[in-house]
Structure formats: C-alpha cells, structure tokens
Design an enzyme around this catalytic site. Sequence first.
Site, PDB file in Angstrom:
ATOM      1  N   ASP A 147      -1.154   2.441 -15.571  1.00 58.95           N
ATOM      2  CA  ASP A 147      -0.551   3.671 -14.877  1.00 58.95           C
ATOM      3  C   ASP A 147      -1.310   4.915 -15.259  1.00 58.95           C
ATOM      4  OD1 ASP A 147       0.918   1.844 -13.687  1.00 58.95           O
ATOM      5  OD2 ASP A 147       2.634   2.130 -15.417  1.00 58.95           O
ATOM      6  N   ASN A 198      10.823  -2.549  -1.875  1.00 55.80           N
ATOM      7  CA  ASN A 198      11.047  -1.690  -3.001  1.00 55.80           C
ATOM      8  C   ASN A 198      11.058  -0.274  -2.917  1.00 55.80           C
ATOM      9  OD1 ASN A 198      10.256  -4.733  -3.368  1.00 55.80           O
ATOM     10  ND2 ASN A 198      10.693  -3.983  -5.527  1.00 55.80           N
ATOM     11  N   GLU A 211       3.658   2.961  -3.932  1.00 59.94           N
ATOM     12  CA  GLU A 211       4.147   3.452  -5.244  1.00 59.94           C
ATOM     13  C   GLU A 211       3.029   4.347  -5.653  1.00 59.94           C
ATOM     14  OE1 GLU A 211       5.520   0.445  -7.673  1.00 59.94           O
ATOM     15  OE2 GLU A 211       3.412  -0.069  -8.469  1.00 59.94           O
ATOM     16  N   ARG A 266      -3.493  -4.358 -18.763  1.00 61.16           N
ATOM     17  CA  ARG A 266      -3.827  -3.318 -17.608  1.00 61.16           C
ATOM     18  C   ARG A 266      -4.595  -2.472 -18.481  1.00 61.16           C
ATOM     19  NH1 ARG A 266       1.134  -2.377 -13.929  1.00 61.16           N
ATOM     20  NH2 ARG A 266       2.186  -2.292 -16.050  1.00 61.16           N
TER      21      ARG A 266
END
Length: 321
Positions: free
Chosen positions: A17, A160, A197, A295
Amino acid sequence: MTTNTTYKNPVVEQRADPWVYKHEDGYYYMTASVPEYDRIEVRRSKTINGLSDAEPKVIWEKYESGPLSANIWAPEIHPINGKWYIYFAAARTTETNEGLFDHRMFVLENDSPNPLEGEWVEKGQIKTKWESFALDATYFSHNGTSYLVWPQKDPNIEGNSNLYIAELENPWTLKGEQVMIATPEYDWERIGFLVNEGPAIIKRNEKVFLAYSASATNHHYCMGLMYADEQSDLLDASSWHKLPEPVLTTDDENSQFGPGHNSFTVSEDGAEDVLIYHARNYKEITGDPLYDPNRHTRAQTFSWKEDGFPKFGRPVPDARK
C-alpha cells in the site's frame, strides 16, 4: 510524452500500500503498510530508488487495546495548508465479522516543515455516515475545494467496500453528505471479495482520474480507473465514469502478481509521471495473503495516450540482483 526513466524494482521490499509524494523541498516522502501492521513509519530521499536505503522514522505505534490497536493499514502522507497529515486505518481486533474487518479511518497532524521531525498529534477518527468498515482515505484539492475519497461498507449493499467522496471542513472532518461514486460491478472487481479500495487521484488533460484497486489481495488484485471532467461537480455521482476493464493486472511473464494499491508521483526531473504500487513476485501463497509479507513497493513511469488517458502498460519485471 516519452518515458525513459528506469527504476530498480522492487524499490522497497515488504512495504505494501505504498504512498510516495514528492514535496516542494525536493524530497520524496514515503509511507506504507509494514508487515507487522503495528506502526506508521516515514522515510525520505532525493530519489525514488534512494528510498530503499533511507532510514525509516517510526512516527506512531498502535495501542495495546481499543480502536487503534490492530491492523494499522495503508497510511498516506499529505501536506495541507502548511502542515503534514497522515491518513490511516486501524481496527480494534484482527478478527473478522462476516468476512469484514473492524477498521475505521484516523488522522495525524504535524506542523514541522520536516515530517520526520516534530510531533505527530492524533486528530481522531473521521466520522462518516455509518460506523462500518472504512479505510484507505485519500485527500485531494480541486478548484479550491478539499475532498476526501475512501472505501467503506454500506450495511445495505452486498460486498466489502464501495468508494465514496465528500467535501472536507478540515483535514479530519467531513462537510456535507458523502456520495457513493463506485461499487464493485465487474467480474474482475469481485474475485474472492467484492472490493473497490485504495483510491488515488491524478489530474491531467482536463480530467480528474481516480485509480483504485479491486478483488482479493492475492494474484487477482488489480487496478481500475475512473475519471471525471475537471469542470464537473465531483460530488455528483453521475460525473464519474468507470472504465470497464482493469488498467494494471497480474503479469505471469514478468512475474508480477497482484499489482495495486497505488499512488502517483513524478520523476526526479519532474518530466515524467510515475506509478507507485505494490506486487508480489510469486503467485502461490500459503494461508491468508494479507499475512504474506512480500508485497513489495514498485515504481515505473507511464505515458499518456492521444485521448488524454494514462497508458500504464505492464508491471515491469524485478531488476536482476
């Protein structure tokens, strides 16, 4: 515009992120989710690849209990009106309820010119229409108005998270009604979970572009794109248009899996736009992909097509060690 700057990927390992912002002081400032989900750190460098060796400064740590005690996710750093702000999501527990985590959105403030110095002050939770799963808040200003875009669970809509926009009274307070501008509607947004998102804004070519991420956080994770005319009412849902196909997806040939949760910055000379995102370099994951630490933060320049839309291309392969 030509693209010729090459970055050595991954830029920073085990940082998901990623949010990278180039400030007027010439530094790139970076924050991201750490694998432990227990703290927020900021680092800076005069170059994007230099972020890999930049010393991270821990500016905030989670509490032992309460609403700021678990799963510290997706911080973003923004300069607003001469101060620094960090938006982030936190939860009371790592447990889920009917598949949903317990996240809410929070804000930190620092009035130091250098955000690695000074004191970060908690400004509290961003209060929205519902007390429901909410995360990944991003700030932007347009035509003199400050906006917040964020994903949230509408208790009356399956899935979600949808994407919402609202005007801001100040960096931590919404002004007026929140408006839903996107919901997971295409098959590629609904794999594993129904997710929109990780919004990020870039303004070019008389348009406001909103990149976002969709589906589960394994190799199905991908990036979508929405846009609005720069003169339109951004608080009118009909101003926003979603492209029917994703704009960045897993690339088996280049060993890049689940690219997404991006931010935008510019190259060192300011001449090129740069996409910052995370991806893994392998497909098979043991257990919940959220707890797989690999990630990695990546960067690549991108160009613009004749129609004014971005051309992201394919996720580039990792640099050879």
